[in-house]
Scaffold this active site. Structure first.
Site, PDB file in Angstrom:
ATOM      1  N   CYS A  27      11.820  33.935 -21.133  1.00 28.62           N
ATOM      2  CA  CYS A  27      11.656  35.363 -20.883  1.00 28.62           C
ATOM      3  C   CYS A  27      11.080  35.962 -22.162  1.00 28.62           C
ATOM      4  O   CYS A  27      11.200  35.392 -23.230  1.00 28.62           O
ATOM      5  CB  CYS A  27      12.985  36.017 -20.567  1.00 28.62           C
ATOM      6  SG  CYS A  27      13.754  35.357 -19.104  1.00 28.62           S
ATOM      7  N   ARG A  66       5.436  34.613 -21.287  1.00 34.23           N
ATOM      8  CA  ARG A  66       6.740  33.904 -21.331  1.00 34.23           C
ATOM      9  C   ARG A  66       7.521  34.051 -20.032  1.00 34.23           C
ATOM     10  O   ARG A  66       8.511  33.359 -19.802  1.00 34.23           O
ATOM     11  CB  ARG A  66       7.600  34.425 -22.480  1.00 34.23           C
ATOM     12  CG  ARG A  66       7.039  34.201 -23.862  1.00 34.23           C
ATOM     13  CD  ARG A  66       7.942  34.800 -24.906  1.00 34.23           C
ATOM     14  NE  ARG A  66       9.218  34.111 -24.930  1.00 34.23           N
ATOM     15  CZ  ARG A  66       9.451  33.027 -25.638  1.00 34.23           C
ATOM     16  NH1 ARG A  66       8.493  32.500 -26.375  1.00 34.23           N
ATOM     17  NH2 ARG A  66      10.617  32.425 -25.612  1.00 34.23           N
ATOM     18  N   TRP A 123      11.593  35.411 -16.330  1.00 32.32           N
ATOM     19  CA  TRP A 123      11.266  34.234 -15.511  1.00 32.32           C
ATOM     20  C   TRP A 123      12.586  33.831 -14.901  1.00 32.32           C
ATOM     21  O   TRP A 123      13.461  33.310 -15.588  1.00 32.32           O
ATOM     22  CB  TRP A 123      10.664  33.115 -16.367  1.00 32.32           C
ATOM     23  CG  TRP A 123      10.125  31.963 -15.567  1.00 32.32           C
ATOM     24  CD1 TRP A 123       9.120  31.981 -14.650  1.00 32.32           C
ATOM     25  CD2 TRP A 123      10.573  30.612 -15.613  1.00 32.32           C
ATOM     26  NE1 TRP A 123       8.909  30.722 -14.119  1.00 32.32           N
ATOM     27  CE2 TRP A 123       9.791  29.866 -14.698  1.00 32.32           C
ATOM     28  CE3 TRP A 123      11.551  29.942 -16.329  1.00 32.32           C
ATOM     29  CZ2 TRP A 123       9.966  28.494 -14.491  1.00 32.32           C
ATOM     30  CZ3 TRP A 123      11.725  28.578 -16.138  1.00 32.32           C
ATOM     31  CH2 TRP A 123      10.938  27.875 -15.208  1.00 32.32           C
ATOM     32  N   GLY A 150      17.644  32.962 -21.624  1.00 34.48           N
ATOM     33  CA  GLY A 150      18.474  31.747 -21.689  1.00 34.48           C
ATOM     34  C   GLY A 150      19.370  31.671 -20.470  1.00 34.48           C
ATOM     35  O   GLY A 150      19.099  32.285 -19.445  1.00 34.48           O
ATOM     36  N   GLU A 154      -2.781  13.258 -18.036  1.00 36.35           N
ATOM     37  CA  GLU A 154      -2.938  14.650 -18.489  1.00 36.35           C
ATOM     38  C   GLU A 154      -3.967  15.379 -17.641  1.00 36.35           C
ATOM     39  O   GLU A 154      -3.780  16.532 -17.264  1.00 36.35           O
ATOM     40  CB  GLU A 154      -3.332  14.681 -19.956  1.00 36.35           C
ATOM     41  CG  GLU A 154      -3.682  16.053 -20.513  1.00 36.35           C
ATOM     42  CD  GLU A 154      -2.535  17.076 -20.403  1.00 36.35           C
ATOM     43  OE1 GLU A 154      -1.396  16.678 -20.120  1.00 36.35           O
ATOM     44  OE2 GLU A 154      -2.819  18.271 -20.561  1.00 36.35           O
ATOM     45  N   LYS A 204      -3.082  18.837 -15.547  1.00 38.79           N
ATOM     46  CA  LYS A 204      -3.855  20.067 -15.707  1.00 38.79           C
ATOM     47  C   LYS A 204      -4.338  20.590 -14.360  1.00 38.79           C
ATOM     48  O   LYS A 204      -4.280  21.777 -14.063  1.00 38.79           O
ATOM     49  CB  LYS A 204      -5.046  19.807 -16.635  1.00 38.79           C
ATOM     50  CG  LYS A 204      -4.654  19.827 -18.110  1.00 38.79           C
ATOM     51  CD  LYS A 204      -4.339  21.249 -18.546  1.00 38.79           C
ATOM     52  CE  LYS A 204      -3.493  21.344 -19.782  1.00 38.79           C
ATOM     53  NZ  LYS A 204      -2.148  20.777 -19.628  1.00 38.79           N
ATOM     54  N   GLU A 207      -1.304  21.964 -12.308  1.00 36.58           N
ATOM     55  CA  GLU A 207      -0.671  23.216 -12.760  1.00 36.58           C
ATOM     56  C   GLU A 207      -1.635  24.391 -12.733  1.00 36.58           C
ATOM     57  O   GLU A 207      -1.213  25.538 -12.681  1.00 36.58           O
ATOM     58  CB  GLU A 207      -0.068  23.051 -14.153  1.00 36.58           C
ATOM     59  CG  GLU A 207      -1.049  22.785 -15.269  1.00 36.58           C
ATOM     60  CD  GLU A 207      -0.345  22.742 -16.645  1.00 36.58           C
ATOM     61  OE1 GLU A 207       0.655  23.430 -16.831  1.00 36.58           O
ATOM     62  OE2 GLU A 207      -0.833  21.996 -17.505  1.00 36.58           O
ATOM     63  N   HIS A 232      -2.656  -2.424  -6.654  1.00 41.73           N
ATOM     64  CA  HIS A 232      -1.233  -2.589  -6.278  1.00 41.73           C
ATOM     65  C   HIS A 232      -0.753  -1.454  -5.388  1.00 41.73           C
ATOM     66  O   HIS A 232       0.438  -1.204  -5.288  1.00 41.73           O
ATOM     67  CB  HIS A 232      -0.380  -2.671  -7.554  1.00 41.73           C
ATOM     68  CG  HIS A 232      -0.717  -3.841  -8.415  1.00 41.73           C
ATOM     69  ND1 HIS A 232      -0.460  -5.150  -8.045  1.00 41.73           N
ATOM     70  CD2 HIS A 232      -1.371  -3.907  -9.595  1.00 41.73           C
ATOM     71  CE1 HIS A 232      -0.889  -5.970  -8.981  1.00 41.73           C
ATOM     72  NE2 HIS A 232      -1.460  -5.249  -9.943  1.00 41.73           N
ATOM     73  N   LYS A 256       5.472  29.522 -20.078  1.00 38.33           N
ATOM     74  CA  LYS A 256       4.936  28.845 -21.262  1.00 38.33           C
ATOM     75  C   LYS A 256       6.000  28.028 -21.977  1.00 38.33           C
ATOM     76  O   LYS A 256       5.721  26.982 -22.519  1.00 38.33           O
ATOM     77  CB  LYS A 256       4.352  29.874 -22.232  1.00 38.33           C
ATOM     78  CG  LYS A 256       3.680  29.264 -23.456  1.00 38.33           C
ATOM     79  CD  LYS A 256       2.524  28.346 -23.074  1.00 38.33           C
ATOM     80  CE  LYS A 256       1.897  27.692 -24.267  1.00 38.33           C
ATOM     81  NZ  LYS A 256       0.923  26.641 -23.870  1.00 38.33           N
TER      82      LYS A 256
HETATM   83  C1  AGP Z   1       1.447  21.797 -20.140  1.00 38.25           C
HETATM   84  O1  AGP Z   1       0.174  22.316 -19.759  1.00 38.25           O
HETATM   85  C2  AGP Z   1       2.604  22.577 -19.603  1.00 38.25           C
HETATM   86  N1  AGP Z   1       2.532  23.935 -19.989  1.00 38.25           N
HETATM   87  C3  AGP Z   1       3.942  21.905 -19.879  1.00 38.25           C
HETATM   88  O2  AGP Z   1       3.903  20.596 -19.376  1.00 38.25           O
HETATM   89  C4  AGP Z   1       4.360  21.830 -21.364  1.00 38.25           C
HETATM   90  O3  AGP Z   1       3.558  20.894 -22.048  1.00 38.25           O
HETATM   91  C5  AGP Z   1       5.822  21.349 -21.416  1.00 38.25           C
HETATM   92  O4  AGP Z   1       6.609  22.312 -20.739  1.00 38.25           O
HETATM   93  C6  AGP Z   1       6.355  21.156 -22.830  1.00 38.25           C
HETATM   94  O5  AGP Z   1       6.314  22.391 -23.510  1.00 38.25           O
HETATM   95  P1  AGP Z   1       6.514  22.364 -25.120  1.00 38.25           P
HETATM   96  O6  AGP Z   1       5.352  21.605 -25.690  1.00 38.25           O
HETATM   97  O7  AGP Z   1       6.545  23.806 -25.534  1.00 38.25           O
HETATM   98  O8  AGP Z   1       7.819  21.653 -25.393  1.00 38.25           O
END
Ligand code: AGP
Length: 612
Positions: free
Chosen positions: A2, A27, A76, A103, A485, A489, A492, A508, A607
């Protein structure tokens, strides 16, 4: 996950609070609210709304010039859906006290039951509201002292929290507290700020104070007092913020993500700054006081999401150059199994935010088993670095987009630096080999720049796939985590199914997925690699079944003429993912734009995931 802001000073508080919330909306953005003190002893002004910050701003039709202290929150949702009543701030029943929280309060239900017995009326489903009522009682018990009340309440809470509270009986004061969640103080002239991170107030001040675990901060326009939960005064670490306000703005790009993709050459260069001596040795002073690293028999990398992929890539460099066995594990899994660590195990956490709860708790678990913990992090003063034995900060600058791009690239750089540091110190590589690899690292910013400068055809071609239902990504060796990765990407950002495979795994099972027109992106190992031919066979296998293949290959590697290829500069094989991932980021970005996704704030994501 948040966003939290507080202001007290000469200005009308609403303006800096709203500006801070705009900067922190990444956030969490499913509801937002503000609370302002007015006349001493009168009810607070509170406005809160579900939805994005714009919904709240639409309700605020007064500048509240007579209010000089206030708090604001973007949420959030964790406990209770994103509704007006669940939005923060949460109030005491007399409307004189307001609390905002980031939190999870793990014991909120038992607290709520006790508070309801005392006659408190609840109006939301949140864990935070229990704190508001608890704090209200504590203020009465502590003779109106909000800071003493906060200390008393924190001793009753279990879980993670950043809390800010205001009370109309002390209209200039804001009291905050933190445990496992971020909170930073901005120190101005005749005004002070509190926020989840510095981007909320850097347009007002660049002087900040770092707050530690279980500390309470009592802020007025003229002063900041920090204490521990026992009330002992603590001197916080002061630091100057190196980011300027523009660094947190879009800089003319349509999205933060695109800006951050194009910042990657600078991020790499900044992360490499000061890491080499004149005679081509690696300089990581932060590791010099950690002899356990050089004598480690095993390195365990713990991370989540994209940061986990950085760890998977870093494994190859550390094992190949430093000759130390490396395991890479999802932090959320490590936390709940019964891992065998010895005093010869060194843990490396990777986290952009430094607040990811899964990674924080895994690091704590590892420490409790006796391991030393090194953190790779992009956020100065965040919780994971503060609890680590050594910290290597990446210098990617503020990464505002939820999708991690420049942070990932600099995380890979950091793992390569650690690998070279060990290899340099333990003699696993000759000095000439080390200096050769240093040259390779120093050449990366220009190579990434070259990819970005020639990205237009890729950007256009990417948009052509916007109606695909799924995209497969293939890689071998370090190309495999790069494929993972690329798939993440796309998931998400474009909300599209995607999957990354090790090329050798196709036969496989996954090859059954291939049909006419299936988009497949293949990362080709370098020409000199023994795996190049094997990947070439994989490409033929999927093409024979109708796949629409795009190959990412360096400029030396031979590719069949009729295959669409995205060229990247030649580099050391272990550093190739840094170059191969940039086109994958652009591909996902363009698909997201073409499909109308909210690129910087994709649905359901935040984030920084500060809940487990
Ligand atoms: C990646 O594009 C995402 N935003 C997510 O997987 C992120 O990498 C993951 O939540 C870890 O976040 P951090 O690096 O702040 O620990």
């Amino acid at each position: 996950m948040c966003g939290i802001v507080g202001y007290t000073g000469e200005k009308a508080a609403l303006t800096p609070v709203l500006e801070g919330l705009r900067r922190l909306e990444y956030r969490g953005y499913d509801s937002a609210g503000v609370a302002l003190t007015t006349t001493k002893g009168e009810k607070l002004f509170v406005e809160k709304k579900a939805g994005k910050l714009a919904n709240l701003e639409a309700e605020l039709n007064d500048s509240h010039d007579n209010s000089h202290s206030g708090i604001g929150h973007t949420r959030w949702a964790t406990h209770g859906g994103p509704t007006d009543s669940n939005a923060h701030p949460h109030l005491s029943n007399d409307g004189k006290l307001a609390v905002i929280h980031n939190g999870i309060i793990e014991n909120y239900l038992e607290l709520r039951a006790e508070l309801e017995k005392r006659g408190h009326k609840f109006t939301s489903e949140t864990d935070t509201e229990s704190v508001a009522h608890l704090l209200s009682d504590a203020v009465t018990k502590n003779g109106g002292d909000l800071a003493a009340a906060m200390r008393a309440v924190c001793n009753e809470l279990r879980g993670s929290f950043t809390l800010l509270a205001i009370h109309s009986d002390s209209p200039e004061r804001i009291v905050g507290a933190r445990r496992n969640s971020p909170l930073v103080v901005g120190v101005g002239k005749g005004e002070n700020f509190l926020a989840s991170d510095v981007s909320a107030f850097i347009s007002y001040t660049k002087s900040a104070l770092e707050l530690g675990q279980d500390e309470v901060v009592d802020v007025t326009p003229s002063g900041v007092i920090v204490t521990n939960l026992a009330g002992k005064v603590i001197t916080p670490r002061a630091y100057e913020i190196t980011w300027d306000a523009s660094a947190a703005e879009r800089g003319g790009y349509p999205h933060f993500m695109l800006k951050e993709i194009f910042e990657q050459p600078k991020s790499i260069a900044d992360t490499l700054l000061g890491r080499f001596t004149e005679n081509s040795q690696i300089a990581i002073g932060e590791l010099d006081n950690l002899p356990e690293l050089l004598s480690a028999e095993r390195i365990l990398i713990l991370a989540c999401g994209t940061a986990y992929h950085a760890g998977l890539i870093g494994k190859y460099a550390i094992e190949t150059w430093a000759k130390i066995p490396v395991d890479v594990e999802l932090a959320s899994e490590f936390r709940y199994r019964d891992p065998v660590l010895t005093k010869k195990t060194v843990v490396i956490t990777i986290s952009q935010s430094g607040e990811t709860m899964d990674t924080l708790m895994a690091a704590r678990h590892a420490k409790s088993l006796g391991a030393k913990v090194i953190s790779i992090c992009n956020t100065n003063g965040s919780t994971i670095p503060r609890e680590s034995d050594a910290v290597i900060y990446t210098h990617a600058g503020p990464e505002i987009a939820v999708a991690s791009t420049k942070a990932l690239i600099t995380q890979i750089i950091a793992t390569a630096l650690i690998a070279l540091y060990i290899a340099d110190k333990n003699g696993a590589l000759k000095p000439s080999e080390v200096s050769g690899l240093i040259e390779e690292l120093l050449a990366l910013p220009a190579k990434v720049e070259q990819i970005l400068e020639t990205a237009e055809p890729l950007r256009e071609m990417s948009r052509g796939f916007k109606d695909a239902t799924s995209v497969l990504f293939l890689g071998r060796h370090v190309g495999y985590p790069a494929a993972l990765e690329g798939a993440l990407k796309l998931k998400e950002l474009a909300y599209m199914h995607a999957e990354g495979f090790a090329g050798g795994e196709l036969k496989h099972g996954p090859i059954a997925l291939i049909e006419s027109g299936t988009p497949v992106i293949a990362i080709m190992p370098p020409q000199r690699s023994e795996l190049r031919e094997k990947m070439a066979s994989n490409i033929q296998e999927v093409r024979a079944r109708g796949a629409n293949v795009i190959v990412i290959a360096d400029s030396e590697t031979v590719i069949p003429a009729d295959v669409h290829v995205i060229r990247i500069p030649v580099s050391n094989q272990l550093l190739q993912p840094i170059l191969a991932i940039v086109p994958l980021q652009i591909f996902a970005y363009e698909m997201a734009v073409a499909r109308g996704s909210d690129v910087d704030q994709p649905r359901n994501l935040a984030k920084s995931v500060t809940v487990e």
